[in-house]
Design an enzyme around this catalytic site. Structure first.
Site, PDB file in Angstrom:
ATOM      1  CB  CYS A   8      -1.012  -0.029   1.148  1.00 39.21           C
ATOM      2  SG  CYS A   8      -0.302   0.031   2.807  1.00 39.21           S
ATOM      3  CG  ASN A  11       4.179  -1.543   5.285  1.00 34.94           C
ATOM      4  OD1 ASN A  11       5.269  -1.875   5.731  1.00 34.94           O
ATOM      5  ND2 ASN A  11       3.194  -2.416   5.202  1.00 34.94           N
ATOM      6  CB  CYS A  13      -3.813   1.883   7.025  1.00 37.68           C
ATOM      7  SG  CYS A  13      -3.448   3.385   7.954  1.00 37.68           S
ATOM      8  NE  ARG A  14      -4.604   1.730   1.690  1.00 43.09           N
ATOM      9  CZ  ARG A  14      -4.414   2.551   0.664  1.00 43.09           C
ATOM     10  NH1 ARG A  14      -5.256   2.505  -0.363  1.00 43.09           N
ATOM     11  NH2 ARG A  14      -3.410   3.394   0.659  1.00 43.09           N
ATOM     12  CB  SER A  15      -0.080  -3.499   2.911  1.00 41.66           C
ATOM     13  OG  SER A  15       0.832  -2.618   3.518  1.00 41.66           O
ATOM     14  CG  ASP A 124      -5.320   5.833   2.441  1.00 39.66           C
ATOM     15  OD1 ASP A 124      -5.327   5.305   3.565  1.00 39.66           O
ATOM     16  OD2 ASP A 124      -4.442   6.614   2.049  1.00 39.66           O
TER      17      ASP A 124
HETATM   18  P1  4NP Z   1      -1.870   2.922   4.026  1.00 39.69           P
HETATM   19  O1  4NP Z   1      -2.476   4.316   4.518  1.00 39.69           O
HETATM   20  O2  4NP Z   1      -1.274   3.149   2.646  1.00 39.69           O
HETATM   21  O3  4NP Z   1      -3.063   2.018   3.972  1.00 39.69           O
HETATM   22  O4  4NP Z   1      -0.845   2.512   5.043  1.00 39.69           O
HETATM   23  C1  4NP Z   1      -1.745   5.496   4.525  1.00 39.69           C
HETATM   24  C2  4NP Z   1      -0.990   5.809   5.634  1.00 39.69           C
HETATM   25  C3  4NP Z   1      -0.280   6.985   5.692  1.00 39.69           C
HETATM   26  C4  4NP Z   1      -0.322   7.847   4.593  1.00 39.69           C
HETATM   27  C5  4NP Z   1      -1.065   7.533   3.481  1.00 39.69           C
HETATM   28  C6  4NP Z   1      -1.778   6.342   3.438  1.00 39.69           C
HETATM   29  N1  4NP Z   1       0.400   9.058   4.651  1.00 39.69           N
HETATM   30  O5  4NP Z   1       0.281   9.849   3.705  1.00 39.69           O
HETATM   31  O6  4NP Z   1       1.117   9.294   5.625  1.00 39.69           O
END
Ligand code: 4NP
Length: 159
Positions: A8, A11, A13-15, A124
């Site tokens: 993702c 790294n 939240c989703r993954s 997201d």
């Molecule tokens: P993830 O979510 O890709 O599912 O881990 C996000 C976590 C942090 C950010 C973006 C997406 N960020 O921009 O910090």
């Protein structure tokens, strides 16, 4: 041993949720596997998963606390058999780094497990409330069930 990587953005939240969910499902049915996750943005490298992701997973008996965010590297093509992108940005980034058609063949959208060929993205949840994390968790859980179904079907074909 099957090796699966989820990818993702951050790294956190989703993954990592997908990683924790699939690892637990494969452990329960005793399929040897290595499951990992990574991202494409460095903001959170070295951090544990987001507290909301950890909470939603913990409520379902899955501990994400040991994971530390890391970036995708081209070495991941060597190491993993299946690489699942959470949305089109990750899919595009991974494909740009692929060095061969064999690398590319390992890559798919996570939600193509549920909606084959539609190339849909997992929303997201980072900017949203806990409820969004729960919705994403349930979607990932369902997609991981389909992954397990496919692995079991393949292993039965070989018998
Ligand atoms: P993830 O979510 O890709 O599912 O881990 C996000 C976590 C942090 C950010 C973006 C997406 N960020 O921009 O910090």
């Amino acid at each position: 041993m099957i090796k699966i990587l989820f990818v993702c953005t951050g790294n956190i939240c989703r993954s990592p949720m997908a990683e924790g969910i699939l690892r637990e499902k494969l452990r329960k049915i005793k399929i040897p596997a290595e499951v990992d996750s990574c991202g494409f943005e460095s903001f959170h490298v070295g951090d544990p998963p987001d507290a909301r992701a950890q909470e939603v997973a913990r409520n379902r008996g899955i501990d994400l606390s040991g994971h530390r965010a890391r970036l995708f590297t081209t070495a991941d093509f060597e190491k993993f058999d299946y690489i699942y992108a959470m949305d089109s940005s990750h899919f595009t980034n991974i494909m740009k780094l692929a060095g061969s058609s064999a690398d590319k063949a390992k890559v798919d959208y996570m939600l193509n497990l549920l909606y084959p060929g539609q190339n849909l993205g997992v929303t997201d949840p980072w900017y949203h409330q806990l409820k969004a994390f729960e919705q994403v968790y349930l979607q990932l859980d369902e997609a991981c069930d389909r992954f397990v179904d496919q692995i079991l079907a393949r292993s039965n074909q070989k018998k």
